[in-house]
Design an enzyme around this catalytic site. Structure first.
Site, PDB file in Angstrom:
ATOM      1  N   ARG A  92       0.836  -1.208   0.000  1.00 11.08           N
ATOM      2  CA  ARG A  92       0.000   0.000   0.000  1.00 11.08           C
ATOM      3  C   ARG A  92       0.871   1.258   0.000  1.00 11.08           C
ATOM      4  O   ARG A  92       0.549   2.258  -0.636  1.00 11.08           O
ATOM      5  CB  ARG A  92      -0.947   0.018   1.201  1.00 11.08           C
ATOM      6  CG  ARG A  92      -2.030  -1.070   1.131  1.00 11.08           C
ATOM      7  CD  ARG A  92      -3.114  -0.757   0.123  1.00 11.08           C
ATOM      8  NE  ARG A  92      -3.259  -1.483  -1.089  1.00 11.08           N
ATOM      9  CZ  ARG A  92      -3.174  -2.768  -1.371  1.00 11.08           C
ATOM     10  NH1 ARG A  92      -2.807  -3.634  -0.481  1.00 11.08           N
ATOM     11  NH2 ARG A  92      -3.423  -3.231  -2.560  1.00 11.08           N
ATOM     12  N   GLU A  95       2.139   1.466  -3.470  1.00 11.27           N
ATOM     13  CA  GLU A  95       1.034   1.922  -4.312  1.00 11.27           C
ATOM     14  C   GLU A  95       0.833   3.430  -4.166  1.00 11.27           C
ATOM     15  O   GLU A  95       0.574   4.132  -5.147  1.00 11.27           O
ATOM     16  CB  GLU A  95      -0.238   1.181  -3.914  1.00 11.27           C
ATOM     17  CG  GLU A  95      -1.462   1.561  -4.716  1.00 11.27           C
ATOM     18  CD  GLU A  95      -2.694   0.818  -4.226  1.00 11.27           C
ATOM     19  OE1 GLU A  95      -3.454   0.368  -5.095  1.00 11.27           O
ATOM     20  OE2 GLU A  95      -2.893   0.696  -2.998  1.00 11.27           O
ATOM     21  N   SER A 118      15.404  14.624   0.636  1.00  9.28           N
ATOM     22  CA  SER A 118      16.375  13.659   1.134  1.00  9.28           C
ATOM     23  C   SER A 118      15.708  12.555   1.940  1.00  9.28           C
ATOM     24  O   SER A 118      14.808  12.808   2.736  1.00  9.28           O
ATOM     25  CB  SER A 118      17.398  14.370   2.018  1.00  9.28           C
ATOM     26  OG  SER A 118      18.281  13.436   2.602  1.00  9.28           O
TER      27      SER A 118
END
Length: 151
Positions: A92, A95, A118
């Site tokens: 997830r 995703e 960063s």
């Protein structure tokens, strides 16, 4: 699937389970954030010798052995697991970057200019936020902006 960690890191996980303590509790005891501590348990960050000694006290494990195995001579090999990830939580997050990565990148460029956020100079926080429709997970990446140099 849990990624493979070194035998020394397995000792840390086993001691943590035996003690029944959280990453947050360990972090408070050694002076580090819970996300950083969890990262170090997975071999993605490096404890210094003082942290290893404090950790050995908290976990009640041999300081000499853990310093020998994870001390000055050991360095992280960052990046665990397959791409795409198979673990549902990690997938997830992956995703989220696939779906929202370009929009977030565009907004970073609009607000900061040409550069990156960063992940080396970065703090990550995970919080639980109550919500009537179901508690929410709040993940914050607080990374330093690094402009691209021109030469």
């Amino acid at each position: 699937m849990t990624p493979a960690v070194s035998p020394a890191h397995t000792v840390l996980f086993e001691a943590k389970a035996r003690k029944g303590i959280s990453f947050e509790q360990i972090g408070k005891a050694i002076g580090r954030d819970e996300v950083w501590v969890a990262s170090a348990f997975y071999g993605q960050a490096k404890f210094n010798e003082e942290e290893l000694k404090k950790l050995s006290e908290v976990l009640e494990i041999s300081s000499a052995q853990i310093v020998k195995e994870l001390g000055d001579q050991w360095f992280p090999n960052r990046g665990l697991g397959p791409v795409p990830p198979s673990d549902p939580v990690i997938y997830r997050l992956f995703e989220g970057v696939l779906v929202y990565g370009h929009p977030i990148k565009a907004i970073i460029h609009e607000k900061f200019g040409d550069g990156i956020m960063s992940m080396i100079d970065c703090n990550i926080n995970v919080e639980r936020k109550p919500d009537p429709k179901g508690d929410r997970v709040v993940v914050t990446f607080d990374g330093k902006f690094l402009p691209y140099s021109k030469w």
